[in-house]
Design a protein around this motif. Structure first.
Motif, PDB file in Angstrom:
ATOM      1  N   THR A 240       0.815  -1.216   0.000  1.00  0.00           N
ATOM      2  CA  THR A 240       0.000   0.000   0.000  1.00  0.00           C
ATOM      3  C   THR A 240       0.851   1.269   0.000  1.00  0.00           C
ATOM      4  N   ILE A 252      -1.656   4.132  -0.584  1.00  0.00           N
ATOM      5  CA  ILE A 252      -2.825   3.845  -1.410  1.00  0.00           C
ATOM      6  C   ILE A 252      -3.709   2.822  -0.706  1.00  0.00           C
ATOM      7  N   VAL A 262       0.294   6.763 -11.086  1.00  0.00           N
ATOM      8  CA  VAL A 262      -0.535   7.187  -9.957  1.00  0.00           C
ATOM      9  C   VAL A 262      -1.303   8.434 -10.367  1.00  0.00           C
ATOM     10  N   ALA A 334      -6.295   8.049   0.878  1.00  0.00           N
ATOM     11  CA  ALA A 334      -5.772   6.940   0.078  1.00  0.00           C
ATOM     12  C   ALA A 334      -6.816   6.413  -0.894  1.00  0.00           C
ATOM     13  N   ILE A 337      -6.926   7.771  -4.557  1.00  0.00           N
ATOM     14  CA  ILE A 337      -5.785   7.557  -5.447  1.00  0.00           C
ATOM     15  C   ILE A 337      -6.017   6.314  -6.302  1.00  0.00           C
ATOM     16  N   HIS A 338      -5.769   6.460  -7.593  1.00  0.00           N
ATOM     17  CA  HIS A 338      -5.922   5.346  -8.530  1.00  0.00           C
ATOM     18  C   HIS A 338      -4.554   4.990  -9.096  1.00  0.00           C
ATOM     19  N   THR A 339      -4.203   3.699  -9.087  1.00  0.00           N
ATOM     20  CA  THR A 339      -2.933   3.249  -9.659  1.00  0.00           C
ATOM     21  C   THR A 339      -3.197   2.195 -10.728  1.00  0.00           C
TER      22      THR A 339
END
Length: 342
Positions: A240, A252, A262, A334, A337-339
Motif C-alpha cells: 500500500t 494507497i 498514480v 488513500a 488515489i488510482h494506480t
C-alpha cells in the motif's frame, strides 16, 4: 472495410511514424500538442506529402495524386470559395470529378438540406455565420461520398457559444456517415465528445490510444494527464505504499506491486494552514507556487514532495488568505488515489 494507414514522414529535426486503422463508421481523433505531427499526418493522408501507405481490402491509394484520392477534407478555416454560392461550393468537388452540372447541383442541394442549410443555397460565404460556413464545408466534403473524411480542427474558428451548438450538430452528422473519419484537434473536449477512439500523438509517435473513457481513466503521459485534469505521477508500488520517481511517498488503499502510474483529481486534495488533526493517510507540507481562477473553483499549484495541483472553492481561498509563497499542509485520502501498471 478497415482503412489502414502507415505514415512515415521525415524532415529536418522531426520524424512522424504513425500507424492508423479506422473502421467503417468510426471516428478517430488524433490529439496532441503543437508540433506533435498532427498536421503532417493529415497532409500525408491527403496525398500532399510523400510517405503514406494507405490501403483498404479492395484498393491501395499510394500512387493516387491528391485530387484522385477518395478523401473529403474540412479545413480549420473552411476555405470556401468567396465568389461562389453555398450550392456551387458544395457542387465544386463533384464538378471537378466530371459530374454533370445538373446532377452535381442536385446532390449539392441534398447535402445542404442534410446539414440544415437548404434555404442558404444561393448565399455567398461572407453572408454566412461561422457555424453555417462550417456546415457548408462539411456538406462539400461529404458530397463526393469519400471513403475517408479528414477534419482539420473543424471547430477552432468558432466562438465559444457557437462551438457548443456546432459540435453537437457535427456529432450528429458523423453518426450517420458510413465512411472512415479522422478528426485532427488539439482540443480534448472535441475529441472526447466526437470520437469513438482517441490516438495521442507526441513528437511524431503514438504514446496512447483507446476510447475516451480509457484515456481519461488511465493517462500514460504528463500531457494526457494535464488534458484530462489529473495529478499524475510515476512510481514503484510495494503493497500500500508507492515511492514516487520524482520524490515523495503516497499511501494507497488497494495494494499494488512494481512500476505504476498514480493519478488523482485536484478536487481530492485538501489544504490546511496547520497539520490536520487525526491521522489522514497522506499529509505533507507544500509551498504555493501559483493560483489560477477557474469557472467555479480556484486551482492552486503547490511545490512539494510531491508537487500537486489542488482545486478549492473561492471561500476556501478567502479563509486561507492564499498567497504565492505560503506554506500549507496537503491532505489526500488513500481511497482517492488510482494506480495502474506502467
Amino acid at each position: 472495410m478497415t482503412l489502414h494507414a502507415e505514415l512515415r514522414v521525415h524532415r529536418a529535426g522531426f520524424a512522424l511514424e504513425l500507424d492508423l486503422a479506422i473502421e467503417p463508421g468510426e471516428v478517430v481523433a488524433l490529439l496532441g500538442p503543437n508540433g506533435a505531427g498532427k498536421t503532417t499526418a493529415l497532409r500525408a493522408l491527403a496525398g500532399l506529402l510523400p510517405g503514406s501507405h494507405i490501403r483498404t481490402e479492395e484498393s491501395t491509394w499510394d500512387k493516387l495524386p491528391a485530387e484522385k484520392r477518395p478523401i473529403g477534407v474540412v479545413f480549420q478555416d473552411y476555405l470556401l470559395f468567396a465568389t461562389m454560392s453555398a450550392l456551387d461550393n458544395v457542387a465544386f468537388g463533384l464538378r471537378a470529378r466530371g459530374t454533370r452540372k445538373a446532377e452535381a447541383n442536385e446532390i449539392a442541394r441534398h447535402w445542404l438540406a442534410q446539414v440544415g442549410l437548404a434555404e442558404f443555397a444561393k448565399a455567398k460565404p461572407r453572408t454566412l455565420s461561422g457555424g453555417q460556413a462550417q456546415r457548408v464545408a462539411l456538406a462539400r466534403a461529404l458530397a463526393t461520398s469519400p471513403e475517408l473524411l479528414l477534419l482539420d480542427e473543424p471547430l477552432a474558428a468558432l466562438d465559444a457559444s457557437t462551438r457548443l451548438r456546432v459540435r453537437s450538430d457535427l456529432g450528429r452528422h458523423l453518426q450517420h456517415y458510413p465512411g472512415h473519419t479522422l478528426l485532427v484537434t488539439h482540443d480534448p473536449l472535441d475529441a472526447m465528445v466526437l470520437a469513438d477512439r482517441i490516438v495521442i500523438l507526441e513528437d511524431g509517435r503514438v504514446v496512447q490510444q483507446g476510447t475516451p473513457r480509457e484515456v481519461v481513466r488511465q493517462p500514460r503521459t504528463d500531457y494526457v494527464a494535464h488534458l484530462v485534469g489529473l495529478n499524475f505521477y510515476r512510481g514503484v508500488a510495494e503493497g500500500t505504499e508507492v515511492r514516487l520517481d520524482d520524490g515523495g511517498t503516497l499511501t494507497i488503499a488497494e495494494p499494488a506491486q512494481g512500476p505504476v502510474h498514480v493519478v488523482f483529481p485536484p478536487s481530492a486534495v485538501s489544504l490546511y494552514p496547520d497539520k490536520p488533526a487525526g491521522s489522514p493517510r497522506n499529509t505533507w507540507q507544500a509551498i504555493v507556487s501559483g493560483i489560477e481562477q477557474h469557472a467555479h473553483t480556484t486551482r492552486v499549484d503547490l511545490a512539494g514532495n510531491p508537487a500537486v495541483l489542488a482545486d478549492i472553492t473561492t471561500a476556501t481561498v478567502a479563509e486561507l488568505r492564499l498567497q504565492p509563497g505560503d506554506t500549507l499542509w496537503v491532505s489526500l485520502k488513500a481511497t482517492e488515489i488510482h494506480t495502474y501498471p506502467r
